[in-house]
Write a protein that holds these residues in place. Structure first.
Motif, mmCIF file in Angstrom:
data_model
loop_
_atom_site.group_PDB
_atom_site.id
_atom_site.type_symbol
_atom_site.label_atom_id
_atom_site.label_comp_id
_atom_site.label_asym_id
_atom_site.label_seq_id
_atom_site.Cartn_x
_atom_site.Cartn_y
_atom_site.Cartn_z
ATOM 1 N N ALA A 124 -1.784 0.999 50.429
ATOM 2 C CA ALA A 124 -1.781 2.421 50.770
ATOM 3 C C ALA A 124 -1.728 2.573 52.286
ATOM 4 C CB ALA A 124 -3.038 3.089 50.226
ATOM 5 N N SER A 125 -1.016 3.585 52.748
ATOM 6 C CA SER A 125 -0.942 3.897 54.169
ATOM 7 C C SER A 125 -1.885 5.057 54.479
ATOM 8 C CB SER A 125 0.487 4.284 54.553
ATOM 9 O OG SER A 125 0.841 5.525 53.931
ATOM 10 N N ARG A 142 -2.242 12.530 51.976
ATOM 11 C CA ARG A 142 -1.592 13.324 50.925
ATOM 12 C C ARG A 142 -2.452 13.414 49.672
ATOM 13 N NH1 ARG A 142 3.679 14.607 51.941
ATOM 14 N NH2 ARG A 142 4.676 13.530 53.691
ATOM 15 N N ILE A 151 -6.171 4.758 44.699
ATOM 16 C CA ILE A 151 -4.927 4.651 45.467
ATOM 17 C C ILE A 151 -4.846 3.281 46.120
ATOM 18 C CG2 ILE A 151 -4.548 7.110 45.845
ATOM 19 C CD1 ILE A 151 -5.944 6.896 48.491
ATOM 20 N N ASP A 191 -0.539 8.064 52.916
ATOM 21 C CA ASP A 191 -0.850 8.135 51.481
ATOM 22 C C ASP A 191 -2.239 8.734 51.277
ATOM 23 O OD1 ASP A 191 1.528 6.911 50.594
ATOM 24 O OD2 ASP A 191 0.672 4.899 50.841
ATOM 25 N N CYS A 226 -2.997 0.771 45.034
ATOM 26 C CA CYS A 226 -1.731 0.095 44.703
ATOM 27 C C CYS A 226 -1.944 -1.031 43.702
ATOM 28 C CB CYS A 226 -1.042 -0.438 45.964
ATOM 29 S SG CYS A 226 -0.490 0.851 47.108
ATOM 30 N N THR A 256 -9.393 2.962 48.098
ATOM 31 C CA THR A 256 -8.252 2.129 48.469
ATOM 32 C C THR A 256 -8.697 0.680 48.442
ATOM 33 O OG1 THR A 256 -8.629 1.891 50.846
ATOM 34 C CG2 THR A 256 -7.591 3.948 50.106
#
Length: 250
Positions: A216-217, A223, A243, A220, A245, A186
């Protein structure tokens, strides 16, 4: 469910990323074995997961303790029947905000030493049991090894690069045994940033650096981790899932 019947060991499970991943794995049917240094936090998370219908066990020890890591992995394999997923998300004791030329050796090497040692020990412990099973997934969590202009991340970037080198070596050696090794990357998760002066500006900068203009959270991450650990990703190894973004460009 993506992970029905799987046993997942999560090191650093009481932290923001670890707890999100634990909830996500449990939601997908895995029994999560939560490891950390504060049993009270682990037990609270385990209770939450059980109330939601999931399965969780806890163990209190340091993920830099070789003997404790090996003993726990062996215990999970013996009592639960398998070690299917191992994910290490402990903190790396990094010091940020200081230019490299002004940094002490101790502060520089701390995240490198921590990241390499803990990921090697936990991956090795899991792999020894996964080899006999002929299957398993080892997940790493990190960023890009390339430096970011304007940021003083100290040894953290070196730690990320070292982790990627370790991941490539593990994937190469363990692949013939049916074991996959994947990194999740991330560009920073605002939910994990400690509250401090200038936090709003830091988060705005984090968002602005992305292509999607959002970050990203934790959800996220949870998952994607569940996907990466599942058979839906059975052809993926020796790689990183980006991930960020769009903060990191592969």
């Amino acid at each position: 469910m993506l992970l029905e019947g799987r046993n997942a060991i999560i090191y650093g499970a009481a932290g923001g990323i670890g707890s999100a991943v634990a909830r996500g794995f449990a939601r997908e049917g895995a029994t999560v074995h939560l490891v950390g240094r504060t049993l009270k936090k682990l037990d609270a998370l385990a209770d939450e997961i059980r109330v939601a219908g999931g399965k969780a066990e806890t163990a209190e020890f340091d993920a830099l303790d070789e003997a404790a890591i090996d003993e726990h992995a062996a215990s999970v394999a013996s009592s639960a029947g398998s070690v299917d997923i191992s994910m290490n998300v402990i903190t790396h004791n990094d010091v940020q905000g200081t230019p490299l030329v002004e940094m002490s050796l101790a502060d520089f090497e701390s995240p490198v030493r921590t990241a390499v040692q803990t990921n090697f020990l936990t991956a090795r412990a899991a792999a020894r049991h996964m080899i006999g099973q002929g299957s398993g997934v080892i997940l790493m969590f990190g960023g890009d090894g390339d430096p970011l202009p304007g940021y003083h991340l100290g040894g953290l970037q070196v730690a990320f690069s070292a982790m990627e080198a370790l991941r490539r070596g593990l994937a190469c050696e363990l692949g013939p045994h049916g074991i996959r090794v994947v990194t999740l990357r991330t560009g920073g998760i605002p939910e994990t940033v400690p509250a401090s002066a200038g936090l709003d500006e830091a988060i705005r900068d984090m968002v602005e650096a992305t292509m999607l203009k959002r970050t990203a959270s934790l959800e996220d991450v949870a998952r994607v981790a569940a996907f990466a650990a599942s058979d839906h990703a059975r052809s993926m190894t020796a790689t990183a899932l980006n991930i960020s973004c769009g903060t990191m460009v592969d």
